[in-house]
Design a protein around this motif. Structure first.
Motif, PDB file in Angstrom:
ATOM      1  N   SER A  27       0.822  -1.210   0.000  1.00  0.00           N
ATOM      2  CA  SER A  27       0.000   0.000   0.000  1.00  0.00           C
ATOM      3  C   SER A  27       0.848   1.249   0.000  1.00  0.00           C
ATOM      4  O   SER A  27       0.404   2.308  -0.428  1.00  0.00           O
ATOM      5  N   SER A  28       2.116   1.118   0.505  1.00  0.00           N
ATOM      6  CA  SER A  28       2.980   2.297   0.592  1.00  0.00           C
ATOM      7  C   SER A  28       3.948   2.370  -0.574  1.00  0.00           C
ATOM      8  O   SER A  28       4.895   3.139  -0.532  1.00  0.00           O
ATOM      9  N   GLU A  59       0.633   7.956  -1.618  1.00  0.00           N
ATOM     10  CA  GLU A  59      -0.809   7.991  -1.398  1.00  0.00           C
ATOM     11  C   GLU A  59      -1.491   8.755  -2.523  1.00  0.00           C
ATOM     12  O   GLU A  59      -1.676   9.970  -2.453  1.00  0.00           O
TER      13      GLU A  59
END
Length: 376
Positions: A27-28, A59
């Motif tokens: 996710s990062s 993000e």
């Protein structure tokens, strides 16, 4: 006991913890990299300030965005980018607008990099300023073919990798009869030199001669980069090629086996005796016909004087036919003798086969000093 229970609990939750770390890492992951020359420029994505260059954005959702790089006293660079769920995008801005930036990596470390005739430096090159416009970039290194490209430089960053091709192969002599002579591209090469003998990539010719050979053996072959080649001479095996050629055309096998004078002599002898045989055969048939005609005339009733003349003619034509038949046998025997000599000579002196073959196979590694093997 308590320590054992704690250990079991730790082992049971470890995979879950590891999975959380993997998920967090995914996710990062970086989705967008933004950099500039000079650095410390503001980065706006769809009008929102995200930070200053160099900037890594994690993000951000998939979609199309407008990326603006801005710095006081410099040009502003604006670019549309499309970000997908997988992978990432890079945006680089040359804010001065007066040059391009070149990064170049080479498969050969230390290779010289030229722009036109000017040396830019040695690979790898990082953050080299290149004037705007069309240029020829050439990478050079000893024993490698030049690598080049044409670029039309605009104010942005260019990243290239030069994959250099090795320009030589190596030839090795593994076995040869004592006293052999080896010629490569018509140049005599000493046997002592034929250990990793350096040859440029391309077409070549190898020729091997020996006092026991009635003619040299030779072969054209191609050296290709990153290949291993084996050159082998097969000697003294029975070959019926010359015998078959001489069977149909006397002397042809000898002529094509580098015995041209002998081949011409055998062909001329066979042709001459053959023509003499043919001529004597025709002459004998003519004399035989005369004899038959004389016998026919002698058998007819007539006066005594004519009968004597006919008898004498029978005797004379018989002697002529007999002599002509002897000549025919002699010329036929001469032709058979020449033809038989032709076959025996082809069998004894020209049926030893010799061939030079070249085989190649792809190398199993990226080593350039892979070599070639010459086997005799």
């Amino acid at each position: 006991m308590r320590v054992l229970l704690l250990l079991l609990v730790a082992l049971s939750i470890a995979p879950l913890y590891a999975q959380d770390l993997i998920t967090e890492d995914k996710s990062s992951a970086v989705k967008l990299l933004v950099d500039s020359d000079p650095t410390d420029a503001e980065v706006y994505i769809d009008g929102q300030l995200y930070g200053r260059t160099p900037l890594a954005v994690r993000e951000i959702s998939s979609g199309t965005y407008e990326v603006k790089i801005k710095k006081e006293s410099f040009n502003t660079v604006t670019q549309k980018v499309e970000i997908s769920a997988l992978g990432y995008k890079e945006v680089f801005g040359v804010l001065s607008g007066k040059y391009a930036i070149l990064n170049l990596e080479s498969s050969v470390s230390g290779a010289e990099v030229f722009m036109g005739d000017s040396l830019l430096g040695t690979a790898p090159l990082l953050k080299v300023h290149v004037p705007l416009g069309r240029h020829t970039i050439t990478v050079k290194s000893k024993d490698y073919f030049d690598w080049s490209l044409e670029m039309n430089a605009v104010p942005t960053q260019y990243n290239y990798k030069a994959v250099m091709k090795y320009m030589y192969g190596y030839l090795s002599l593994s076995k040869a009869p004592q006293g052999s002579e080896v010629f490569i591209d018509d140049k005599k090469v000493e046997i002592s030199q034929l250990s990793n003998y350096k040859l440029e990539v391309g077409n070549h010719k190898v020729e091997v001669n020996h006092p026991s050979f009635n003619s040299p053996v030779e072969e054209d072959f191609l050296i290709i980069g990153e290949t291993r080649s084996s050159i082998k001479v097969e000697n003294d095996y029975f070959s019926k090629a010359a015998l078959l050629k001489s069977t149909f055309v006397p002397g042809l096998g000898q002529y094509q086996d580098n015995s041209k004078i002998k081949g011409i002599a055998i062909f001329s002898g066979a042709l001459l005796t053959g023509l003499l045989w043919l001529n004597s055969e025709l002459s004998f048939k003519d004399k035989l016909k005369q004899y038959d005609d004389a016998k026919t005339e002698y058998s007819r009733p007539g006066y005594y004087t004519k009968l004597v003349e006919a008898h004498n003619k029978v005797l004379s034509t018989y002697d002529a036919a007999k002599k002509s038949n002897s000549t025919k046998k002699i010329t036929m025997g001469a032709f058979i003798a020449v033809y038989a000599y032709n076959l025996i000579d082809a069998l004894i002196f020209h049926s030893s086969g010799r061939s030079l073959t070249v085989t190649q196979e792809t190398a199993f590694d990226n080593s350039f000093n892979i070599g070639m093997s010459l086997g005799l």
